[in-house]
Design a protein around this motif. Structure first.
Motif, short mmCIF file in Angstrom:
data_model
loop_
_atom_site.label_atom_id
_atom_site.label_comp_id
_atom_site.label_asym_id
_atom_site.label_seq_id
_atom_site.Cartn_x
_atom_site.Cartn_y
_atom_site.Cartn_z
N GLU A 124 35.91 -68.92 28.88
CA GLU A 124 37.00 -67.95 28.97
C GLU A 124 38.23 -68.54 28.27
O GLU A 124 38.56 -69.71 28.46
CB GLU A 124 37.31 -67.68 30.45
CG GLU A 124 38.36 -66.61 30.66
CD GLU A 124 38.62 -66.32 32.14
OE1 GLU A 124 37.79 -66.74 33.00
OE2 GLU A 124 39.64 -65.71 32.43
N CYS A 125 38.86 -67.70 27.46
CA CYS A 125 40.07 -68.15 26.76
C CYS A 125 41.25 -68.12 27.73
O CYS A 125 41.50 -67.12 28.38
CB CYS A 125 40.35 -67.25 25.57
SG CYS A 125 41.87 -67.70 24.71
N ARG A 126 41.95 -69.24 27.82
CA ARG A 126 43.07 -69.31 28.75
C ARG A 126 44.31 -68.60 28.21
O ARG A 126 45.24 -68.32 28.95
CB ARG A 126 43.41 -70.77 29.08
CG ARG A 126 42.68 -71.24 30.34
CD ARG A 126 43.19 -72.59 30.78
NE ARG A 126 42.14 -73.59 30.65
CZ ARG A 126 42.35 -74.87 30.43
NH1 ARG A 126 43.59 -75.32 30.31
NH2 ARG A 126 41.36 -75.71 30.35
N LEU A 127 44.30 -68.31 26.90
CA LEU A 127 45.45 -67.65 26.32
C LEU A 127 45.33 -66.12 26.42
O LEU A 127 46.22 -65.46 26.93
CB LEU A 127 45.58 -68.06 24.85
CG LEU A 127 46.93 -67.77 24.19
CD1 LEU A 127 48.01 -68.68 24.74
CD2 LEU A 127 46.80 -67.96 22.68
N CYS A 128 44.17 -65.57 25.97
CA CYS A 128 44.05 -64.11 25.95
C CYS A 128 43.07 -63.56 26.98
O CYS A 128 42.90 -62.36 27.11
CB CYS A 128 43.67 -63.63 24.54
SG CYS A 128 41.96 -64.00 24.08
N GLY A 129 42.37 -64.46 27.70
CA GLY A 129 41.49 -64.01 28.77
C GLY A 129 40.11 -63.56 28.34
O GLY A 129 39.29 -63.16 29.17
N LEU B 62 35.55 -71.98 20.29
CA LEU B 62 36.73 -71.32 19.75
C LEU B 62 36.72 -69.88 20.23
O LEU B 62 35.70 -69.20 20.17
CB LEU B 62 36.70 -71.36 18.22
CG LEU B 62 36.76 -72.75 17.57
CD1 LEU B 62 36.56 -72.65 16.07
CD2 LEU B 62 38.09 -73.43 17.88
N CYS B 63 37.86 -69.40 20.67
CA CYS B 63 37.95 -68.03 21.17
C CYS B 63 37.69 -67.04 20.03
O CYS B 63 38.37 -67.08 19.01
CB CYS B 63 39.33 -67.79 21.78
SG CYS B 63 39.59 -66.06 22.22
N PRO B 64 36.70 -66.14 20.19
CA PRO B 64 36.41 -65.19 19.12
C PRO B 64 37.48 -64.10 18.99
O PRO B 64 37.56 -63.43 17.96
CB PRO B 64 35.07 -64.57 19.55
CG PRO B 64 35.02 -64.73 21.03
CD PRO B 64 35.82 -65.97 21.35
N ALA B 65 38.31 -63.93 20.01
CA ALA B 65 39.33 -62.88 19.97
C ALA B 65 40.60 -63.38 19.29
O ALA B 65 41.05 -62.80 18.31
CB ALA B 65 39.62 -62.38 21.38
N CYS B 66 41.18 -64.46 19.81
CA CYS B 66 42.45 -64.92 19.25
C CYS B 66 42.30 -66.17 18.38
O CYS B 66 43.18 -66.47 17.58
CB CYS B 66 43.48 -65.15 20.35
SG CYS B 66 43.14 -66.57 21.38
N GLY B 67 41.21 -66.88 18.56
CA GLY B 67 40.93 -68.03 17.72
C GLY B 67 41.82 -69.24 17.95
O GLY B 67 41.66 -70.27 17.31
ZN LIG Z 1 41.73 -66.06 23.07
#
Ligand SMILES: [Zn+2]
Lengths: 123, 229
Positions: free
Chosen positions: A72-77, A88-93
């Protein structure tokens, strides 16, 4: 080959759980092995086959469920399945990601035949 | 026959992890930063520790617990420089917390600033065992190939720093610091990457400064009252 020591830990816990629940014959042990747990399923299975008779019986089956790594991305969830160990977060990277599944070895359930019924069936 | 299913859903290492967390708390509170050093055999853990001890001589206190399958050769090399205890695993491929605690006792549980645990040379099994460390560091030498992070993802995912050792051999081996860094950062984007050479001391000062900064972040700012007592 640390699978051996993990299997010992597992069987010890199964024993404790079953004892606390009134005992019985352990028939099946269900375990979740995460892709990031550092456990090699084949080695885990062979260590289990070797050690299980010291605790229970050969008829006690091990059911291994291999689970993928999720984070889980801690920045964008964003929650996502980790492919090829790329965290690596696929949404915000950009966000730092936290592993939420797949880094553990989990004892899920134990199937037990109660001793009372076994002896009851015999009489 | 009366069959029942007991639902457990529990990490089998939960107990060990809790024990490790309690020991980490105890050591942190009295001012000791614990560093778990992991690598393949021969990547230069002992040489890095010798260089670290020489760099800090008389300024920072440190002790080392050396894990080895059989011999105590690494412990003998470090003994003239710092308090050191040997942890012989008798063939086991990794260290576990009870062995570390026994080693600490053998040293008289010294209140040093830095306690290093030199794990058994192995990039697989040690990754799954919490030894009460505040900081996990993976070493990779330039002689062993730059494709290690992808092969041993758990090790790199659970480490906070990667030290590339034997920098002096870079001109002679097919090893790219850029490639290994890029690979490792995919697995652990927060990884701190350092490069050292224990023979000519390149990077040793940066390595020691990194540890002192970690000490500040993980010990002094967390347990301030205890340290200043
Ligand atoms: Zn993210």
């Amino acid at each position: 080959m640390h699978e051996r020591s993990l299997v010992q830990t597992l069987l010890n816990q199964v024993q404790q759980v079953v004892d606390a629940d009134g005992g019985g014959v352990v028939k099946e042990i269900q375990v979740q092995v995460g892709d990031l747990s550092g456990v090699e399923p084949l080695l885990f299975e062979s260590a289990f086959a070797e050690l299980v008779t010291e605790w229970f019986s050969q008829e006690c089956r091990l059911v291994l469920d291999i689970v993928p790594v999720k984070a889980e991305c801690r920045l964008c969830g964003q929650c996502f399945e980790v492919q090829d160990y790329e965290f690596l977060c696929p949404a915000c990277g950009t966000g730092p990601v936290e592993v939420i599944q797949g880094d553990q070895v989990k004892l899920m359930s134990i199937t037990v035949d109660s001793e009372k019924s076994v002896s009851g069936a015999k009489s | 026959m009366n069959t029942r299913v007991l639902s457990v859903r529990r990490d089998i290492q939960a107990e060990q992890k809790a024990d490790a967390a309690a020991e980490r708390e105890r050591l942190g509170r009295r001012g000791t930063l614990v560093i778990n050093l992991l690598s393949s055999p021969g990547s230069g853990k002992t040489s890095l520790l010798e260089a670290t001890a020489r760099h800090w001589a008389g300024r920072r206190s440190m002790a080392v617990l050396v894990g080895d399958l059989e011999t105590d050769r690494d412990a003998q090399r470090l003994a003239p420089l710092v308090p050191v205890a040997q942890l012989t695993t008798g063939g086991a491929c990794h260290l576990e917390l009870p062995l570390v605690q026994r080693g600490l006792q053998a040293l008289g549980d010294p209140a040093v600033d830095f306690l290093f645990i030199e794990n058994v040379g192995n990039l697989v099994c040690p990754a799954s065992h919490d030894l009460a460390e505040h900081l996990r560091v993976v070493l990779i030498s330039t002689t062993e190939g730059d494709d290690k992070p992808g092969k041993y993802p758990k090790m790199f995912r659970t480490s906070q720093a990667m030290v590339v050792t034997k920098q002096d051999l870079l001109p002679h081996v097919p090893f790219s610091i850029e490639a290994v860094t890029e690979d490792a950062l995919k697995i652990q984007p927060a990884l701190k990457v350092l490069t050292t050479c224990a023979i000519d001391n390149r990077g040793i000062q940066e390595w020691c400064e990194f540890l002192e900064q970690q000490y500040q972040e993980k010990i002094e700012s967390v347990y301030e009252p205890a340290v200043n007592r």
